[in-house]
Write an enzyme that holds these catalytic residues in place. Structure first.
Site, PDB file in Angstrom:
ATOM      1  N   LYS A   1      -4.181 -10.354  -6.785  1.00  0.00           N
ATOM      2  CA  LYS A   1      -5.229 -10.927  -5.910  1.00  0.00           C
ATOM      3  C   LYS A   1      -6.410  -9.813  -6.876  1.00  0.00           C
ATOM      4  CE  LYS A   1      -6.170  -7.982  -1.703  1.00  0.00           C
ATOM      5  NZ  LYS A   1      -6.595  -8.056  -0.713  1.00  0.00           N
TER       6      LYS A   1
ATOM      7  N   LYS B   1     -10.923  -4.793  -4.537  1.00  0.00           N
ATOM      8  CA  LYS B   1     -11.474  -3.475  -4.975  1.00  0.00           C
ATOM      9  C   LYS B   1     -11.189  -1.938  -4.978  1.00  0.00           C
ATOM     10  CE  LYS B   1     -13.306  -3.677   0.050  1.00  0.00           C
ATOM     11  NZ  LYS B   1     -12.180  -3.173   1.067  1.00  0.00           N
TER      12      LYS B   1
ATOM     13  N   LYS C   1       0.454  -0.915  -0.408  1.00  0.00           N
ATOM     14  CA  LYS C   1       0.172  -0.235  -0.060  1.00  0.00           C
ATOM     15  C   LYS C   1       0.221   1.130   0.052  1.00  0.00           C
ATOM     16  CE  LYS C   1      -3.951  -1.556   0.763  1.00  0.00           C
ATOM     17  NZ  LYS C   1      -5.821  -2.013   1.432  1.00  0.00           N
TER      18      LYS C   1
HETATM   19  P1  ATP Z   1      -8.185  -4.053  -0.969  1.00  0.00           P
HETATM   20  O1  ATP Z   1      -8.808  -5.225  -2.174  1.00  0.00           O
HETATM   21  O2  ATP Z   1      -8.705  -2.575  -1.435  1.00  0.00           O
HETATM   22  O3  ATP Z   1      -6.558  -3.646  -0.371  1.00  0.00           O
HETATM   23  P2  ATP Z   1      -9.631  -5.783   0.705  1.00  0.00           P
HETATM   24  O4  ATP Z   1     -10.652  -6.300  -0.027  1.00  0.00           O
HETATM   25  O5  ATP Z   1      -8.342  -7.204   0.889  1.00  0.00           O
HETATM   26  O6  ATP Z   1      -9.282  -4.065   0.268  1.00  0.00           O
HETATM   27  P3  ATP Z   1     -11.174  -6.006   3.670  1.00  0.00           P
HETATM   28  O7  ATP Z   1     -11.984  -4.804   2.584  1.00  0.00           O
HETATM   29  O8  ATP Z   1     -11.327  -5.581   4.527  1.00  0.00           O
HETATM   30  O9  ATP Z   1      -9.980  -5.494   2.049  1.00  0.00           O
HETATM   31  O10 ATP Z   1     -11.496  -7.575   3.367  1.00  0.00           O
HETATM   32  C1  ATP Z   1     -12.106  -8.363   3.719  1.00  0.00           C
HETATM   33  C2  ATP Z   1     -11.712  -9.309   3.963  1.00  0.00           C
HETATM   34  O11 ATP Z   1     -12.360 -10.014   2.020  1.00  0.00           O
HETATM   35  C3  ATP Z   1     -10.605 -10.232   4.497  1.00  0.00           C
HETATM   36  O12 ATP Z   1     -11.180 -11.525   4.641  1.00  0.00           O
HETATM   37  C4  ATP Z   1      -9.662 -10.336   2.952  1.00  0.00           C
HETATM   38  O13 ATP Z   1      -8.949 -10.919   3.447  1.00  0.00           O
HETATM   39  C5  ATP Z   1     -10.780 -10.974   2.522  1.00  0.00           C
HETATM   40  N1  ATP Z   1     -10.059 -10.394   0.471  1.00  0.00           N
HETATM   41  C6  ATP Z   1     -10.309  -9.901  -0.376  1.00  0.00           C
HETATM   42  N2  ATP Z   1      -9.923  -9.467  -1.322  1.00  0.00           N
HETATM   43  C7  ATP Z   1      -9.742 -11.274  -1.725  1.00  0.00           C
HETATM   44  C8  ATP Z   1      -9.360 -11.953  -2.475  1.00  0.00           C
HETATM   45  N3  ATP Z   1      -8.957 -11.189  -3.970  1.00  0.00           N
HETATM   46  N4  ATP Z   1      -9.566 -13.096  -2.476  1.00  0.00           N
HETATM   47  C9  ATP Z   1     -10.480 -13.482  -1.056  1.00  0.00           C
HETATM   48  N5  ATP Z   1     -10.401 -13.145  -0.300  1.00  0.00           N
HETATM   49  C10 ATP Z   1     -10.090 -11.411  -0.210  1.00  0.00           C
END
Ligand code: ATP
Ligand code: LTN
Length: 334
Positions: free
Chosen positions: A196, A199, A114
């Protein structure tokens, strides 16, 4: 009666939730709600480690809440709340900050990624973000933390810090365990199967949003990056297709080898077409319920108000112990 084990997890309202959040986290949370005492938080304090437009942050916080409910979390069974409503999170976070080492925070992959992406705004909050997450988890005497693969390192920090505090003072915190699904713990970007699905991706074709309409979903899957083997196989040589099969399996509930067999002699076109319908139909009830809930702000307010009350009770019990052990004089109300 044996006490239920405690689960805590959270999502940042920093963007619209993706299929990755749903398959890696939310969907599992729903499966756990009967067996465990669950706390599901919307971590708005974490979200401001990157710049947020106030009105978007407010809207998204409610949207994440609505999505929790739309995905099937039952507010009668679980505690759903907004992090900034329970001040104990910030308070414990400060105490823990004074016990965290610069070196261990410097090693955090999420921080490194980040800060690289936001080179112009590497604030101290982004650096100490994992400590706030540790506070979230430890306040509830959490046994299990269901998260995607990307959060594993933060969970290790939670365990280390809980032990550090317990050793320095006396047993205070439960040592939490990560709970990571075997399949779907890391849904990859549709445009780059090496990173990955996120969002905060700049390329919107990389992710599917839970609120995407059917045509958008079909278009994004059609454009998903594959390879030239033209074989629907779950293999590390074909990461794009592997990711699509994972999505298919998680949403349809079918085993991976059953899916491979069905498409043995079929091309990517047909596979993608069927996958689109699996995703559209899998997300349809979530999206429809979400739209319904967003029209009922009073109901959402009731949920987060009730959630904060329940969460607060448990959180302050832990915080009071921590303050006492640290050597703070309890406030007098005389
Ligand atoms: P960003 O992608 O913006 O960094 P994020 O989606 O990783 O944000 P959170 O919204 O806090 O961050 O994640 C919520 C949950 O979703 C966490 O448990 C994270 O591990 C899971 N998660 C996020 N992206 C994925 C993915 N691509 N595959 C599986 N699990 C995910
Ligand atoms: N850091 C997590 C979100 C998060 C979290 C938590 C997850 C904040 N606090 C406590 C589990 C438990 C993320 O970026 N996905």
């Amino acid at each position: 009666m044996e006490e239920k084990k405690v689960i805590f997890s959270g999502t940042q309202p920093s963007g619209d939730l993706t299929l990755g959040n749903y398959l890696g986290a939310l969907k599992n949370w729903v499966l756990l709600q009967d067996e465990y005492e669950c706390y599901y938080c919307i971590v708005d304090l974490h979200a401001i480690t990157l710049p947020q437009e106030p009105k978007d942050l407010r809207r998204r916080t409610l949207e994440v809440l609505a999505l929790y409910l739309a995905a099937g979390l039952d507010p009668e069974k679980v505690t759903i709340f907004i992090q900034s409503h329970v001040s104990a999170h910030s308070q414990l976070s400060w105490v823990l900050n004074c016990m965290a080492y610069m070196g261990e925070l410097n090693r955090m992959t999420q921080f490194k990624e980040k800060s690289k992406k936001n080179a112009g705004n590497v604030n101290a909050g982004l650096f100490t973000y994992p400590v706030l997450m540790v506070a979230d988890i430890l306040l509830y005497q959490t046994d299990l933390v269901p998260v995607g693969q990307d959060q594993k390192q933060h969970l290790e920090l939670s365990r280390d810090m809980a032990e550090r505090f317990n050793n320095r003072y006396s047993p205070t915190f439960k040592i939490p365990e990560p709970f990571i699904p075997k399949v779907g713990a890391k849904i990859m970007s549709l445009q780059d199967p090496l990173s990955k699905m996120s969002k905060s991706d700049k390329n919107e074709n990389g992710y599917i949003l839970l609120k995407d309409d059917p045509d958008t979903i079909r278009r994004k899957i059609k454009r998903a990056v594959t390879d030239s083997f033209n074989k629907v196989r779950f293999s590390d040589e074909q990461l794009g297709i592997k990711n699509l099969i994972t999505i298919y399996s998680k949403l349809s509930g079918e085993e991976i080898d059953v899916i491979e067999k069905r498409y043995e002699n079929k091309g990517y076109g047909e596979f993608k077409k069927d996958l689109s319908e699996v995703v559209v139909e899998g997300l349809r009830p979530v999206r429809e319920k979400f739209e319904d809930l967003m029209r009922n702000k009073d109901y959402l307010e009731k949920i987060y108000s009730m959630g904060a009350k329940k969460a607060e009770k448990k959180a302050f019990k832990t915080l009071n112990k921590v303050y006492k052990k640290t050597g703070f004089i309890p406030r007098s109300y005389r």
